[in-house]
Enzyme design. Structure first.
Site, mmCIF file in Angstrom:
data_model
loop_
_atom_site.group_PDB
_atom_site.id
_atom_site.type_symbol
_atom_site.label_atom_id
_atom_site.label_comp_id
_atom_site.label_asym_id
_atom_site.label_seq_id
_atom_site.Cartn_x
_atom_site.Cartn_y
_atom_site.Cartn_z
ATOM 1 N N LYS A 192 1.459 -105.224 87.804
ATOM 2 C CA LYS A 192 0.753 -106.498 87.990
ATOM 3 C C LYS A 192 1.756 -107.627 88.254
ATOM 4 O O LYS A 192 1.585 -108.440 89.170
ATOM 5 C CB LYS A 192 -0.080 -106.821 86.740
ATOM 6 C CG LYS A 192 -0.928 -108.074 86.849
ATOM 7 C CD LYS A 192 -1.032 -108.819 85.519
ATOM 8 C CE LYS A 192 0.017 -109.901 85.440
ATOM 9 N NZ LYS A 192 -0.017 -110.684 84.201
ATOM 10 N N LYS A 200 9.596 -116.576 84.855
ATOM 11 C CA LYS A 200 9.064 -115.288 84.381
ATOM 12 C C LYS A 200 9.129 -114.243 85.492
ATOM 13 O O LYS A 200 9.489 -113.080 85.252
ATOM 14 C CB LYS A 200 7.620 -115.457 83.883
ATOM 15 C CG LYS A 200 6.943 -114.161 83.409
ATOM 16 C CD LYS A 200 7.488 -113.632 82.089
ATOM 17 C CE LYS A 200 7.024 -112.222 81.755
ATOM 18 N NZ LYS A 200 5.664 -112.144 81.193
#
Lengths: 300, 300
Positions: free
Chosen positions: A241, A173
């Site tokens: 983030k 990811k």
């Protein structure tokens, strides 16, 4: 095999539709979230209400978490009244949040010591993918556990891949978010340079679409960027983030990421300027302001 | 209208096959290059030999240049025994080299003062595109001149676009090279991070292929990068040259390019390390060495 009772913690923009797919598929669910309205909505759809992560863990055998960031997962899994205080040997924890690979490993080790099987399983595809159950799911953990959980994953996603041991799902990811960020920045610097040099960004978009510079982001976001449409989509603050996670991961594993680190700083600029709610392609506005020009097409 | 006699200067890896397509299409050609063997080959195919740019300009009405860099075009067009000393009013100059937009404008203005119509027309598609006459051609200049030259462009390329006034073709080419470079760097940092975190780069490649991180470069180069195959393709030293043009263009137009400038420095590192003959995707080797790991798949 009977369907396991599933605990689901984190009923946000992603977790809510994901949990409902599991209800629709006939799973018994016990759910928890800090936002009471979200809990009420999923309870109204047929779930039971859990009062804490510990309570959810006590009342289910498979526990899914879908939370904003690494500290949230640490707190829910390992904190006071956390999963670790409610799990039994043989339970399974699937963390579908996007967090640091190092934290995924830490959680898997701590719960593993209690006899809990753990998978990290972050997703891509956004809220649309969550609603349509077409998420890509990148999984880290053991093959047998992955196979056992496949019927559950299959209710929420479409492309489901075992990437390696615990943490590997989060690592892939992170790689995904690096490529997406750099593809967007490439478009942004190209559009801004071209516009200030006097070329209509629509021409740049068209010419580059057919060639070696093409990317999925170019196809999907280019037409909006050149109109100045930065409605999300994927909010910049979430990509920021993720970039924080990536920088921490580079640091954990000893991998310098010179370009990603600069992209991180540009997203930090975007946050400082209060633009975190824009789509991540809104990073172009930072470059526009630096160059003192708007990269807007004149075409209709 | 009779076919114009064409001058062709620059018979390298691109110019040689391009000039031969024009011969095949029945154009009379007068050619020039500093490499005598290249001239001999195209003369053997039916072209006349010109002794200098001035000589070529005197003997043709459309002059095409396909040269390595901005200073080469300046010298050939405006230098001693250059085109400017041989052109007549009504001649046309098409520069198909990849050079700085500012230099394209300078050349167009100088030759324009002699009554010469000018187009900048850089290409993408590489030597394969030149050989197969499938180049993308990005043109800057006037619409009427563009239309008039279309039969000639059509013998060398496939997607032929008027991008704006003089310099606009070069600007769009610069935008193209920004996006390609950043897409490659994104893949490189992702593969290196993933590999050092213990994930097989083949898994990263596969998972990212189907999703939002996809790019043409990812599809075309990813499978080779993860095997450590950096045979060109497009040589890194040519992309470095293009990045130099891009940085100069940013400077000329007052456009900060923070990320592209860092990518420029990484390519400068690659040059300093003597790796300029590798494919541009070989920039990953610089990041591999920084991280002290090879990002190689274990899969077959």
């Amino acid at each position: 095999m009977a369907k396991p009772k599933i605990g689901f913690i984190g009923l946000g923009i992603m977790g809510k539709p994901m949990s409902k797919h599991l209800l629709d598929a006939g799973y018994e669910l016990v759910v928890h979230d800090l936002v009471q309205a979200a809990v009420d909505e999923v309870v109204a759809a047929g779930a039971e209400k859990g009062v804490s992560p510990q309570d959810v863990a006590e009342r289910s055998t498979v526990i899914i978490t879908m939370l904003p960031d690494s500290p949230d997962v640490q707190a829910v899994a390992l904190g006071e009244n956390g999963l670790i205080e409610g799990v039994s040997e043989g339970d399974i924890h699937i963390d579908m949040s996007t967090i640091a690979p190092g934290v995924a490993i830490e959680v898997a080790e701590a719960l593993g010591a209690k006899g809990v099987g753990c998978l990290d399983a972050p997703v891509s595809g956004g809220d649309v993918g969550a609603i349509n159950a077409t998420l890509s799911i990148m999984v880290g953990g053991e093959q047998a556990l992955f196979d056992e959980m496949m019927p559950i994953f299959a209710k929420m996603g479409k492309t489901i891949t075992l990437c390696g041991p615990n943490g590997a799902g989060q690592t892939v990811k992170a790689c995904n978010q690096i490529q997406v960020a750099l593809n967007i920045i490439g478009m942004s610097e190209a559009f801004v340079l071209g516009a200030k040099a006097g070329v209509d960004p629509a021409i740049i978009y068209d010419v580059l679409s057919g060639g070696y510079a093409q990317s999925r982001v170019h196809d999907a976001r280019g037409p909006r960027m050149i109109k100045g449409d930065f409605a999300p989509g994927f909010k910049a603050r979430f990509h920021f983030k993720d970039l924080n996670i990536i920088m921490k991961t580079g640091n954990d594993y000893g991998v310098p990421l010179p370009v990603t680190s600069l992209v991180h700083e540009l997203f930090a600029t975007m946050m400082a300027q209060g633009r975190g709610e824009l789509d991540h392609s809104g990073i172009m506005t930072v470059l526009e302001d630096m160059a003192g020009i708007k990269a807007r097409t004149q075409k209709e």
